[in-house]
Each structure stands twice: as C-alpha cells, then as structure tokens.
Design a protein around this motif. Sequence first.
Motif, PDB file in Angstrom:
ATOM      1  N   HIS A  63     -51.730 -98.920 -19.931  1.00 41.55           N
ATOM      2  CA  HIS A  63     -51.173 -97.865 -19.081  1.00 41.55           C
ATOM      3  C   HIS A  63     -50.223 -98.445 -18.044  1.00 41.55           C
ATOM      4  CE1 HIS A  63     -54.670 -95.748 -20.795  1.00 41.55           C
ATOM      5  NE2 HIS A  63     -53.946 -94.654 -20.612  1.00 41.55           N
ATOM      6  N   GLN A  64     -50.588 -99.586 -17.466  1.00 40.34           N
ATOM      7  CA  GLN A  64     -49.696-100.222 -16.502  1.00 40.34           C
ATOM      8  C   GLN A  64     -48.369-100.583 -17.164  1.00 40.34           C
ATOM      9  OE1 GLN A  64     -49.913-104.362 -15.353  1.00 40.34           O
ATOM     10  NE2 GLN A  64     -50.344-103.768 -13.222  1.00 40.34           N
ATOM     11  N   THR A  65     -48.444-101.140 -18.362  1.00 42.70           N
ATOM     12  CA  THR A  65     -47.228-101.509 -19.091  1.00 42.70           C
ATOM     13  C   THR A  65     -46.372-100.288 -19.404  1.00 42.70           C
ATOM     14  OG1 THR A  65     -48.337-103.416 -20.104  1.00 42.70           O
ATOM     15  CG2 THR A  65     -46.336-102.601 -21.193  1.00 42.70           C
ATOM     16  N   ALA A  66     -47.009 -99.217 -19.857  1.00 41.09           N
ATOM     17  CA  ALA A  66     -46.276 -98.000 -20.203  1.00 41.09           C
ATOM     18  C   ALA A  66     -45.604 -97.400 -18.974  1.00 41.09           C
ATOM     19  CB  ALA A  66     -47.213 -96.982 -20.843  1.00 41.09           C
ATOM     20  N   LEU A  67     -46.283 -97.440 -17.824  1.00 40.57           N
ATOM     21  CA  LEU A  67     -45.702 -96.914 -16.593  1.00 40.57           C
ATOM     22  C   LEU A  67     -44.529 -97.778 -16.126  1.00 40.57           C
ATOM     23  CD1 LEU A  67     -48.985 -95.893 -14.756  1.00 40.57           C
ATOM     24  CD2 LEU A  67     -47.229 -94.330 -15.616  1.00 40.57           C
ATOM     25  N   ALA A  68     -44.602 -99.076 -16.379  1.00 39.13           N
ATOM     26  CA  ALA A  68     -43.469 -99.960 -16.066  1.00 39.13           C
ATOM     27  C   ALA A  68     -42.276 -99.634 -16.958  1.00 39.13           C
ATOM     28  CB  ALA A  68     -43.881-101.421 -16.237  1.00 39.13           C
ATOM     29  N   GLU A  69     -42.543 -99.383 -18.223  1.00 35.51           N
ATOM     30  CA  GLU A  69     -41.467 -99.026 -19.151  1.00 35.51           C
ATOM     31  C   GLU A  69     -40.816 -97.696 -18.757  1.00 35.51           C
ATOM     32  OE1 GLU A  69     -43.357 -99.069 -22.953  1.00 35.51           O
ATOM     33  OE2 GLU A  69     -43.405-101.265 -23.079  1.00 35.51           O
ATOM     34  N   VAL A  83     -40.375 -96.659 -15.716  1.00 33.30           N
ATOM     35  CA  VAL A  83     -39.437 -96.978 -14.637  1.00 33.30           C
ATOM     36  C   VAL A  83     -38.119 -97.476 -15.222  1.00 33.30           C
ATOM     37  CG1 VAL A  83     -38.997 -98.422 -12.619  1.00 33.30           C
ATOM     38  CG2 VAL A  83     -41.296 -97.544 -13.031  1.00 33.30           C
ATOM     39  N   ALA A  84     -38.219 -98.419 -16.153  1.00 35.08           N
ATOM     40  CA  ALA A  84     -37.015 -98.970 -16.778  1.00 35.08           C
ATOM     41  C   ALA A  84     -36.237 -97.888 -17.517  1.00 35.08           C
ATOM     42  CB  ALA A  84     -37.395-100.100 -17.734  1.00 35.08           C
ATOM     43  N   PHE A  85     -36.954 -96.966 -18.128  1.00 38.24           N
ATOM     44  CA  PHE A  85     -36.306 -95.856 -18.845  1.00 38.24           C
ATOM     45  C   PHE A  85     -35.479 -94.998 -17.885  1.00 38.24           C
ATOM     46  CE2 PHE A  85     -36.616 -91.294 -19.714  1.00 38.24           C
ATOM     47  CZ  PHE A  85     -35.898 -91.203 -20.902  1.00 38.24           C
ATOM     48  N   CYS A  86     -36.064 -94.689 -16.726  1.00 40.31           N
ATOM     49  CA  CYS A  86     -35.347 -93.857 -15.756  1.00 40.31           C
ATOM     50  C   CYS A  86     -34.027 -94.505 -15.329  1.00 40.31           C
ATOM     51  CB  CYS A  86     -36.213 -93.624 -14.515  1.00 40.31           C
ATOM     52  SG  CYS A  86     -37.585 -92.470 -14.824  1.00 40.31           S
ATOM     53  N   ILE A  87     -34.047 -95.808 -15.116  1.00 34.76           N
ATOM     54  CA  ILE A  87     -32.839 -96.522 -14.707  1.00 34.76           C
ATOM     55  C   ILE A  87     -31.862 -96.626 -15.861  1.00 34.76           C
ATOM     56  CG2 ILE A  87     -31.905 -98.639 -13.715  1.00 34.76           C
ATOM     57  CD1 ILE A  87     -33.793 -97.081 -11.855  1.00 34.76           C
ATOM     58  N   ALA A  88     -32.381 -96.864 -17.066  1.00 31.59           N
ATOM     59  CA  ALA A  88     -31.529 -97.089 -18.236  1.00 31.59           C
ATOM     60  C   ALA A  88     -30.729 -95.861 -18.634  1.00 31.59           C
ATOM     61  CB  ALA A  88     -32.370 -97.572 -19.416  1.00 31.59           C
ATOM     62  N   ARG A  89     -31.088 -94.694 -18.123  1.00 28.93           N
ATOM     63  CA  ARG A  89     -30.325 -93.495 -18.455  1.00 28.93           C
ATOM     64  C   ARG A  89     -28.865 -93.619 -18.033  1.00 28.93           C
ATOM     65  NH1 ARG A  89     -32.466 -88.661 -15.606  1.00 28.93           N
ATOM     66  NH2 ARG A  89     -32.966 -90.149 -13.969  1.00 28.93           N
ATOM     67  N   VAL A  90     -28.604 -94.459 -17.067  1.00 27.20           N
ATOM     68  CA  VAL A  90     -27.231 -94.590 -16.556  1.00 27.20           C
ATOM     69  C   VAL A  90     -26.720 -96.015 -16.652  1.00 27.20           C
ATOM     70  CG1 VAL A  90     -27.736 -95.101 -14.130  1.00 27.20           C
ATOM     71  CG2 VAL A  90     -25.742 -93.716 -14.707  1.00 27.20           C
ATOM     72  N   SER A  91     -27.558 -96.957 -17.040  1.00 32.26           N
ATOM     73  CA  SER A  91     -27.154 -98.368 -17.095  1.00 32.26           C
ATOM     74  C   SER A  91     -26.218 -98.636 -18.262  1.00 32.26           C
ATOM     75  CB  SER A  91     -28.388 -99.268 -17.209  1.00 32.26           C
ATOM     76  OG  SER A  91     -29.219 -99.100 -16.078  1.00 32.26           O
ATOM     77  N   GLN A 145     -39.196-103.311 -21.130  1.00 32.79           N
ATOM     78  CA  GLN A 145     -38.335-102.562 -22.042  1.00 32.79           C
ATOM     79  C   GLN A 145     -38.302-101.091 -21.650  1.00 32.79           C
ATOM     80  OE1 GLN A 145     -36.435-103.991 -24.412  1.00 32.79           O
ATOM     81  NE2 GLN A 145     -37.249-105.940 -23.667  1.00 32.79           N
ATOM     82  N   PRO A 146     -37.113-100.512 -21.519  1.00 32.45           N
ATOM     83  CA  PRO A 146     -37.043 -99.098 -21.142  1.00 32.45           C
ATOM     84  C   PRO A 146     -37.538 -98.175 -22.249  1.00 32.45           C
ATOM     85  CG  PRO A 146     -34.852 -99.928 -21.672  1.00 32.45           C
ATOM     86  CD  PRO A 146     -35.780-101.107 -21.685  1.00 32.45           C
ATOM     87  N   GLY A 147     -38.309 -97.183 -21.876  1.00 26.24           N
ATOM     88  CA  GLY A 147     -38.781 -96.209 -22.855  1.00 26.24           C
ATOM     89  C   GLY A 147     -40.006 -95.482 -22.345  1.00 26.24           C
TER      90      GLY A 147
END
Length: 338
Positions: free
Chosen positions: A322-328, A330-338, A14-16
């Motif tokens: 922390h691993q989960t939050a760092l994955a989110e 990544v998704a957040f960065c992409i979702a800014r334009v998705s 999930q992005p965030g």
Amino acid sequence: MAVVASLTDRKSVQPGIQSLVDLVSGGMEQVNQIILSKAGSNVELIPEIAKHLISSGGKRLRPMLTLACADMFGYQGDGHVTLAASVEFMHTATLLHDDVVDESDMRRGKLAARKLWGNQASVLVGDYLLGQAFKMMVDVGSLEALRILSEASAIIAEGEVMQLGAAKDIATTEAQYLKVIEAKTAALFAAAAEVGPVVAGESAEMKKAARSYGMELGLAFQLVDDALDYGGSSADLGKDVGDDFREGKITLPVVFAIQRGDDKDKAFWKRCLETDGIEDGDLDHAIELMSRYDAIADTVERARSYGDSALKALDRLPAGAHQTALAEAVAFCIARVS
C-alpha cells in the motif's frame, strides 16, 4: 519502515495508479454500490443529475486514499468503505457547486450538469449529496471521522469563497493562492487519507502522517491541474484548455507571469482577467507569456516539491504494497504534465 525515494529519482517511483486500483478493488466495488444506492431518490431529478456526473468517469482517487490508508493497517471492518463513499459524495457535490460558480460548460469531457438541468437543480442536488455524505459518516459511528470530514466540508466552502474573492484580482500573491487551494482542494485529500487510520484505531502519529500525505498530494494535484489548463489538452483535463483563463481565475501560472512581467504584460492581464476584455488570440498570448517567464515550468516544480513532501510523509506509514502504491500515485499526479 522502508524509505520512499524522492520523485527526482525517476527509476525508484514509477508513476501510475493501477497498483492502488488493484489493491482496493474489492473495497471500491462496495463503494460504487453504496454510491449508486445513496444517489437514489423518489425525486426523479436527483438520481438523474447525480448519476450523470458519477457515471462520467473520474479516477475516484480520494475514496481510494481512504481505503488504502485503512487497509495498510490491516483494518478488517467496513467503516472505511462507508467513509470512502461519503468522501466521493462530498467531492461530487463540490463539482456540481463549482461548475455553477465558475459557469463551466464541460466536466470530465461531458456537458456540465448545469448546462443540461440548470444552475438551481445542480446546486440543490449537490446539497442532497452532501446530506447523504453526512448521514453515511454518522452510520460509521466514529465521532473523530465525522469531525474530520465535517471540518473539511467547511474548509472547502471557505476555500471557494476565498477563490471568489481573489477572482480577477491580478494582485493575488503566491501565498494567497496556495491558501485557496489548500482549502478548496487539498483539505479533502487530507481528510480522505486521515480517516483511514482513524477508523483503523491507529495512533495520533499515524493519523498525522496520513493527513500530511493527503494534504501534500492534494496541493501537487491542483498545481498540476493549473499547469495543464495552459499547457495540456482537453483530454487531460476533461474540460476545455484555457477555461481558467476565460473564467478570470487567478492560478499559480498566472501569478508567476504577472509578477515577472513588465508594465505592458500587466496591462494585458488586467484587461483579460479584471475587465473581462478577452479577445481572439489572447489565450495564445497568455501561454506565450507563461513560456517566456517559465510560469508553467515553475508551477510544475512547485507541484513536484509538494509531491516530494507527500513521499516524506508516506515514509512514516507502514511499509508494504500500500505504501508503494500510494507513492506511485504521487508520481502519477506529477507525470500528468511532465
């Protein structure tokens, strides 16, 4: 270690960045205190300019990477806090310098410091913040962390010079452009993440994985910014849409549009970017060309690919919150334009 799913599986990541913000909130409070303290000076103009930019917002993603990448190993010291503050100072200094080089008017939705205090003051305060950043690195007492961040500082400067050389050159290739952003943007993300396991005393494998995560995230982050400059809004960017176009910057959407266009299209880009011949309506035409040749969409796909690579690197780091939050993130960065 748990497997972190690809960004193509939208339900699994999930992005965030709220989870990341919450996890490092205590450390970030200390970072912010250090930033305010170290931005001070008896020279009145220095804190005035520094605090103008520091207080104007920004997600502080880079220092959060440093904190999270140390915390995920159970690090109990405070060296990561000092390093995180130095990372943010490095970033702030580059913003002050970039706005002068790019002749930018806006930064994070506010007038750029150079518009308020002039180019000379902006450059010199940026230099002061870099000096403070290096003093903080020395205070931590880790030669390895100092080496990583000092090398990143040199690489960032190289990237800015490379970008200056490529500016207004419509013959710039995708490979050349990616080399620029790897240096000027991704290098600091990579260093910010790597010094986490360094200060925590972790293995070379963990340091390499953290660095890879930061590098790939940084590349994705910059490519999304490139796409937003033509397909986003001023609110998304904190600056005017089309600034890259007006400044003659060659970014990946431009590279794609030029490569895929006909002679008439290439003549348009040459007039606008190489000879500063921008006229009313040219930005709209540039965006239309990018849409025609899928330049923005393919830039986003490149960003998504780098995001997936970031997740693969993250999979080599310890599983947990922390691993989960760092994955989110990544998704957040992409979702800014998705």
